[in-house]
Design a protein around this motif. Structure first.
Motif, PDB file in Angstrom:
ATOM      1  N   THR A   5       2.249  19.418 -48.111  1.00 23.44           N
ATOM      2  CA  THR A   5       1.850  20.828 -48.095  1.00 23.44           C
ATOM      3  C   THR A   5       0.566  21.021 -47.300  1.00 23.44           C
ATOM      4  N   LEU A   6      -0.393  20.134 -47.525  1.00 20.16           N
ATOM      5  CA  LEU A   6      -1.675  20.251 -46.818  1.00 20.16           C
ATOM      6  C   LEU A   6      -1.504  20.007 -45.320  1.00 20.16           C
ATOM      7  N   GLN A   7      -0.657  19.065 -44.957  1.00 21.03           N
ATOM      8  CA  GLN A   7      -0.423  18.801 -43.542  1.00 21.03           C
ATOM      9  C   GLN A   7       0.261  19.995 -42.868  1.00 21.03           C
ATOM     10  N   GLN A   8       1.181  20.626 -43.580  1.00 19.80           N
ATOM     11  CA  GLN A   8       1.832  21.809 -43.030  1.00 19.80           C
ATOM     12  C   GLN A   8       0.848  22.971 -42.909  1.00 19.80           C
ATOM     13  N   PHE A   9      -0.021  23.123 -43.900  1.00 19.54           N
ATOM     14  CA  PHE A   9      -1.039  24.175 -43.830  1.00 19.54           C
ATOM     15  C   PHE A   9      -1.924  23.982 -42.603  1.00 19.54           C
ATOM     16  N   GLU A  16      -1.682  29.582 -36.137  1.00 18.91           N
ATOM     17  CA  GLU A  16      -1.625  30.965 -36.632  1.00 18.91           C
ATOM     18  C   GLU A  16      -0.333  31.652 -36.186  1.00 18.91           C
ATOM     19  N   HIS A  17       0.754  30.902 -36.336  1.00 25.09           N
ATOM     20  CA  HIS A  17       2.068  31.406 -35.935  1.00 25.09           C
ATOM     21  C   HIS A  17       3.125  30.583 -36.665  1.00 25.09           C
ATOM     22  N   LEU A  18       3.892  31.234 -37.531  1.00 25.10           N
ATOM     23  CA  LEU A  18       4.830  30.492 -38.376  1.00 25.10           C
ATOM     24  C   LEU A  18       5.964  29.853 -37.593  1.00 25.10           C
ATOM     25  N   SER A  19       6.544  30.592 -36.675  1.00 26.46           N
ATOM     26  CA  SER A  19       7.706  30.026 -35.971  1.00 26.46           C
ATOM     27  C   SER A  19       7.304  28.850 -35.084  1.00 26.46           C
ATOM     28  N   ARG A  20       6.154  28.943 -34.408  1.00 27.18           N
ATOM     29  CA  ARG A  20       5.695  27.820 -33.575  1.00 27.18           C
ATOM     30  C   ARG A  20       5.318  26.631 -34.452  1.00 27.18           C
ATOM     31  N   ALA A  21       4.705  26.914 -35.595  1.00 34.43           N
ATOM     32  CA  ALA A  21       4.359  25.835 -36.523  1.00 34.43           C
ATOM     33  C   ALA A  21       5.615  25.155 -37.048  1.00 34.43           C
ATOM     34  N   ALA A  22       6.637  25.957 -37.376  1.00 33.30           N
ATOM     35  CA  ALA A  22       7.889  25.384 -37.866  1.00 33.30           C
ATOM     36  C   ALA A  22       8.546  24.508 -36.805  1.00 33.30           C
ATOM     37  N   ASP A  23       8.491  24.948 -35.544  1.00 31.15           N
ATOM     38  CA  ASP A  23       9.045  24.144 -34.450  1.00 31.15           C
ATOM     39  C   ASP A  23       8.298  22.822 -34.317  1.00 31.15           C
ATOM     40  N   LEU A  25       6.567  21.252 -36.610  1.00 27.58           N
ATOM     41  CA  LEU A  25       6.786  20.427 -37.799  1.00 27.58           C
ATOM     42  C   LEU A  25       8.250  20.026 -37.981  1.00 27.58           C
ATOM     43  N   ARG A  26       9.139  20.692 -37.207  1.00 26.70           N
ATOM     44  CA  ARG A  26      10.584  20.451 -37.299  1.00 26.70           C
ATOM     45  C   ARG A  26      11.113  20.752 -38.704  1.00 26.70           C
ATOM     46  N   VAL A  27      10.699  21.909 -39.191  1.00 25.49           N
ATOM     47  CA  VAL A  27      11.213  22.417 -40.468  1.00 25.49           C
ATOM     48  C   VAL A  27      11.684  23.841 -40.245  1.00 25.49           C
ATOM     49  N   ALA A  28      12.490  24.356 -41.169  1.00 28.41           N
ATOM     50  CA  ALA A  28      12.959  25.733 -41.070  1.00 28.41           C
ATOM     51  C   ALA A  28      11.808  26.690 -41.387  1.00 28.41           C
ATOM     52  N   GLN A  29      11.741  27.796 -40.642  1.00 26.45           N
ATOM     53  CA  GLN A  29      10.655  28.744 -40.863  1.00 26.45           C
ATOM     54  C   GLN A  29      10.630  29.303 -42.290  1.00 26.45           C
ATOM     55  N   SER A  33       7.409  29.094 -44.766  1.00 24.48           N
ATOM     56  CA  SER A  33       6.821  30.295 -45.377  1.00 24.48           C
ATOM     57  C   SER A  33       6.689  30.120 -46.886  1.00 24.48           C
ATOM     58  N   ARG A  34       7.708  29.537 -47.512  1.00 25.23           N
ATOM     59  CA  ARG A  34       7.647  29.320 -48.963  1.00 25.23           C
ATOM     60  C   ARG A  34       6.562  28.298 -49.321  1.00 25.23           C
ATOM     61  N   THR A  35       6.401  27.277 -48.492  1.00 30.36           N
ATOM     62  CA  THR A  35       5.365  26.273 -48.745  1.00 30.36           C
ATOM     63  C   THR A  35       3.976  26.910 -48.729  1.00 30.36           C
TER      64      THR A  35
END
Length: 304
Positions: A5-9, A16-23, A25-29, A33-35
């Motif tokens: 969780t901390l690494q994803q944060f 400061e962008h969820l979709s780019r962060a998800a890409d 991290l290779r996780v679903a957006q 968001s739930r994390t």
């Protein structure tokens, strides 16, 4: 809260962008968001402002500093254990605004310690304090003043910074020039964040002036060539006067005691440097910055 969780944060806070962060991290957006939502619920406060685009708020910035330092300490522990159990001396991570100045000590280090991997990070000086505290890097070399918040520092070099002009420029025959005389001159310089640009802006701002910039770029090494070509004038460090194969320019002293570069090595105060980083610190501080040779303090090979 768990390590994942901390690494994803950290990634969401950096981008400061969820979709780019998800890409990245290779996780679903939706999962990301739930994390973040669970983390905010656990802390009892939002970490991001969501009006318009995603922005880390003041509470998020406060939390970010603790997370970076905590994860950095864990990584430092992992590296220390790996070194202790004989997995080699590992990697040294060095950050600098420019690496042209460091080619001499880097060559000396690799010659003495060919089996140590050197990881280089280019970054503006204002980012160095945060990365040192987060232990993303071991050592930083800054060419401009940094407030030593929890850091140790040693000055490596203090040199004059000259005004370089084309050979046929009206100022080319001058022994010195005042900043006020340069108010209308076209300047060739690097982008904001680089030490030469910071120095230029600082010298002009102290006199309520703004430099007229006709060229700014990401290649500080090209500044002298562009000046030689007649594009404008610019600030160039003394060390460049002795560099080989440089484009011909005229050198004029700047009549200001603040027109200097002070090269400083920084590391985290109270922290344990790895053997690889400690050897790099010895190489850099032992280098003859005027003559370009090691001062004999460097060992010929790794211990053990």
């Amino acid at each position: 809260m768990d390590l994942n969780t901390l690494q994803q944060f950290l990634v969401v806070a950096r981008l400061e962008h969820l979709s780019r962060a998800a890409d990245e991290l290779r996780v679903a957006q939706p999962s990301l968001s739930r994390t973040i939502a669970r983390l905010e619920s656990e802390l009892g406060t939002p970490l991001f402002d969501r009006a318009g685009r995603l922005r880390l708020n003041d509470t998020g910035k406060l939390f970010l500093g603790y997370v970076e330092r905590s994860l950095g300490a864990l990584e430092a522990g992992r590296r220390a254990v790996a070194e202790a159990v004989g997995e080699g001396l590992g990697t040294v991570r060095l950050a600098s605004e420019t690496f042209l100045t460091l080619t001499g000590p880097l060559a000396a280090y690799k010659q003495a310690h060919p089996h140590i991997e050197v990881e280089l990070h280019q970054m503006p000086a204002e980012e160095m304090v945060r990365h040192l505290h987060a232990q993303d890097v071991d050592l930083c070399v800054a060419s401009q003043p940094i407030r030593p918040e929890g850091l140790e520092a040693v000055q490596l070099m203090d040199e004059a910074v000259w005004l370089a002009t084309p050979l046929d420029h009206p100022l080319a025959g001058r022994a010195s020039v005042r900043i006020e005389e340069l108010a209308d001159q076209p300047f060739v310089t690097s982008r904001k964040g680089h030490w030469q640009r910071r120095l230029l802006d600082r010298l002009f701002a102290a006199r309520d002036l703004t430099p007229r910039i006709v060229c700014e770029g990401d290649e500080p090494s090209a500044v002298q060539a562009l000046i030689s070509a007649g594009i404008g004038i610019g600030l160039t460090p003394d060390i460049a006067r002795n560099a080989a194969a440089q484009a011909p320019v005229a050198w004029v002293a700047v009549d200001s005691p603040d027109c200097r570069r002070r090269l400083t090595l920084l590391w985290l105060a109270g922290g344990r440097l790895s053997t690889a980083a400690d050897l790099m610190r010895t190489t850099i501080t032992g280098f003859d910055w005027t003559g370009g040779e090691p001062r004999g303090r460097e060992r010929a090979a790794e211990p053990g």
